[in-house]
Design an enzyme around this catalytic site. Structure first.
Site, PDB file in Angstrom:
ATOM      1  N   ASP A   1       1.579  -0.323   2.937  1.00  0.00           N
ATOM      2  CA  ASP A   1       2.073   0.904   2.317  1.00  0.00           C
ATOM      3  C   ASP A   1       1.375   2.276   2.368  1.00  0.00           C
ATOM      4  O   ASP A   1       0.063   2.090   1.745  1.00  0.00           O
ATOM      5  CB  ASP A   1       2.294   0.459   0.652  1.00  0.00           C
ATOM      6  CG  ASP A   1       3.370   1.354  -0.163  1.00  0.00           C
ATOM      7  OD1 ASP A   1       3.825   2.286   0.752  1.00  0.00           O
ATOM      8  OD2 ASP A   1       3.527   1.150  -1.263  1.00  0.00           O
TER       9      ASP A   1
ATOM     10  N   ASP B   1       7.574   4.431   5.193  1.00  0.00           N
ATOM     11  CA  ASP B   1       6.221   4.389   4.707  1.00  0.00           C
ATOM     12  C   ASP B   1       5.479   2.968   4.371  1.00  0.00           C
ATOM     13  O   ASP B   1       4.533   2.944   4.054  1.00  0.00           O
ATOM     14  CB  ASP B   1       5.490   5.317   3.819  1.00  0.00           C
ATOM     15  CG  ASP B   1       6.297   5.167   2.503  1.00  0.00           C
ATOM     16  OD1 ASP B   1       7.519   4.591   2.638  1.00  0.00           O
ATOM     17  OD2 ASP B   1       6.064   5.708   1.339  1.00  0.00           O
ATOM     18  N   GLU B   2       6.406   1.963   4.545  1.00  0.00           N
ATOM     19  CA  GLU B   2       6.033   0.623   4.310  1.00  0.00           C
ATOM     20  C   GLU B   2       6.725  -0.492   5.142  1.00  0.00           C
ATOM     21  O   GLU B   2       7.828  -0.138   5.530  1.00  0.00           O
ATOM     22  CB  GLU B   2       6.203   0.310   2.717  1.00  0.00           C
ATOM     23  CG  GLU B   2       7.547   0.336   2.164  1.00  0.00           C
ATOM     24  CD  GLU B   2       7.887  -0.121   0.669  1.00  0.00           C
ATOM     25  OE1 GLU B   2       7.152  -1.259   0.229  1.00  0.00           O
ATOM     26  OE2 GLU B   2       8.573   0.496  -0.026  1.00  0.00           O
TER      27      GLU B   2
END
Length: 424
Positions: A31, A125-126
């Site tokens: 993350d 983003d993860e």
């Protein structure tokens, strides 16, 4: 490692302790830390020691990302920007630049793909990674792979990430959150319950405010309480499916595998206006802006879609959606806008509007799509023109090429982008 003060006592490392045993911990959750804000600070080093908030900057804007300096004042994602300004008036408030964030995301995901083909992105983003097959090839342990990822993301993209290393997806995701910012937490397979059981019920995947309240009402305050609760009783409280799901998680069971290349269901964008809009011409310009953004996102991901839908939220918060399926999949803004405009003109009544959105669904790989030829346009004419505009925007900025009707004008509409793109 994770911040020891945030961990259950049984998992807090003591000075001189050996590294935790990561045997069998082949699931990673990676993350990015305050992703949008981190990209902005990376590109504007003068902001490094200042609170930075990214999101809609108008009175109805919403915070998309806040760096840790801003979070220290209580600023959080999804908070109204007006509230964030009251908490931290001296922060730097920036509108989001999704094209730039997508570019960084593609680079980070490419790093993951070099390590293992088993990558399941959850958002820009993860992602989850299954690194079981990479361990022998890399001659590394799961924690070693995680360390390599963190080092490469920092070196190649100038941002930090936090990684959870565990035997299941649920625990890996929990661990990455506990490791923030810029950390790594390994949860040994035989210590999973030590991590889970002291946590509040809200830590369980799928427990929102309503479910948490239902559980607390019958005395189930912690994950341990849910784990020990007889299933028949739990079913009576929250229903059969939810009870079995939460009971399994609370006892450390999560059989879900990392699913690579999960098909995206939709791509789109929407805008919330600072004040309710009534003028139909202005609203059509906003639809054009959103169609341009959506089509560019489709082309950037190598996708086309058959169904175009619009979303409209009125001043009283009533929300409607309307859609139409095309004969041929498209990634052309002109076609997306024409369909969205027709849906708007024919299916949306007059009145004050606070939000509009455009979305394309029924997606497929662009290389598998059949292009439709028309008698009044050269083959691929509009698509080629829009691809050329994509290149120009990449080189010279988002405002380098755009439709004439979207050029700035006196008294133009101020908008705050609440959400952009993504998977439905």
């Amino acid at each position: 490692m994770g911040r020891s003060g945030d961990l259950p006592r049984a998992l807090r490392p003591a000075p001189g302790d050996p590294p935790p045993d990561d045997t069998g911990c082949v699931i990673l959750h990676v993350d990015m830390d305050a992703f949008y804000a981190s990209v902005e600070v990376r590109d504007r080093p003068e902001l490094r020691d200042r609170p930075v908030v990214v999101g809609g900057v108008g009175p109805r804007g919403v915070v998309s990302s806040a760096n840790y300096a801003a979070r220290a004042f209580g600023v959080r994602s999804a908070m109204p920007t007006a509230h964030a300004r009251r908490l931290c008036p001296h922060a730097v408030y920036l509108p989001p630049d999704f094209r730039r964030y997508q570019e960084v995301s593609r680079g980070v995901m490419a790093i993951f793909g070099e390590i293992t083909p088993l990558v399941e992105p959850l958002s820009l983003d993860e992602a989850f990674l299954d690194v079981a097959g990479a361990l022998r090839r890399m001659g590394a342990t799961p924690a070693g792979v995680a360390a390599t990822i963190r080092a490469r993301v920092a070196a190649e993209h100038g941002i930090t990430c936090s990684v959870g290393v565990a035997s299941t997806k649920f625990v890996a995701k929990l661990a990455s959150g506990m490791a923030k910012p810029d950390g790594m937490l390994v949860v040994p397979a035989d210590r999973v319950l030590d991590l889970l059981h002291p946590l509040p019920v809200s830590a369980l995947w799928g427990v929102g405010a309503r479910t948490a309240e239902q559980l607390r009402r019958v005395g189930l305050e912690t994950v341990a309480d849910v784990a020990r609760c007889p299933l028949p009783r739990l079913r009576r409280v929250i229903g059969v499916a939810a009870a079995e799901h939460l009971h399994a998680l609370a006892n450390g069971r999560d059989d879900r595998r990392v699913v690579p290349d999960a098909a995206e269901k939709s791509v789109g964008a929407e805008e919330t206006f600072d004040t309710d809009l009534y003028d139909r011409a202005t609203l059509r310009r906003e639809l054009l802006r959103l169609a341009e953004r959506t089509a560019a996102a489709l082309r950037g991901r190598g996708l086309r879609g058959r169904t175009v839908s619009i979303k409209v939220r009125f001043a009283d918060f009533t929300t409607i959606t309307r859609s139409r399926t095309l004969a041929v999949p498209t990634d052309v803004a002109r076609e997306v806008y024409a369909t969205a405009k027709d849906l708007f003109d024919n299916h949306v009544p007059e009145g004050g509007i606070r939000l509009v959105g455009v979305r394309v669904e029924q997606l497929l790989d662009a290389t598998r799509a059949v292009e439709q030829l028309t008698f009044d346009a050269p083959e691929r004419g509009w698509r080629d023109a829009e691809r050329a505009a994509d290149v120009a925007r990449t080189k010279f900025g988002l405002s380098a090429v755009r439709p004439a009707s979207l050029l700035p004008r006196e008294g133009g509409v101020g908008n705050s982008a609440k959400r952009e793109g993504g998977t439905g």
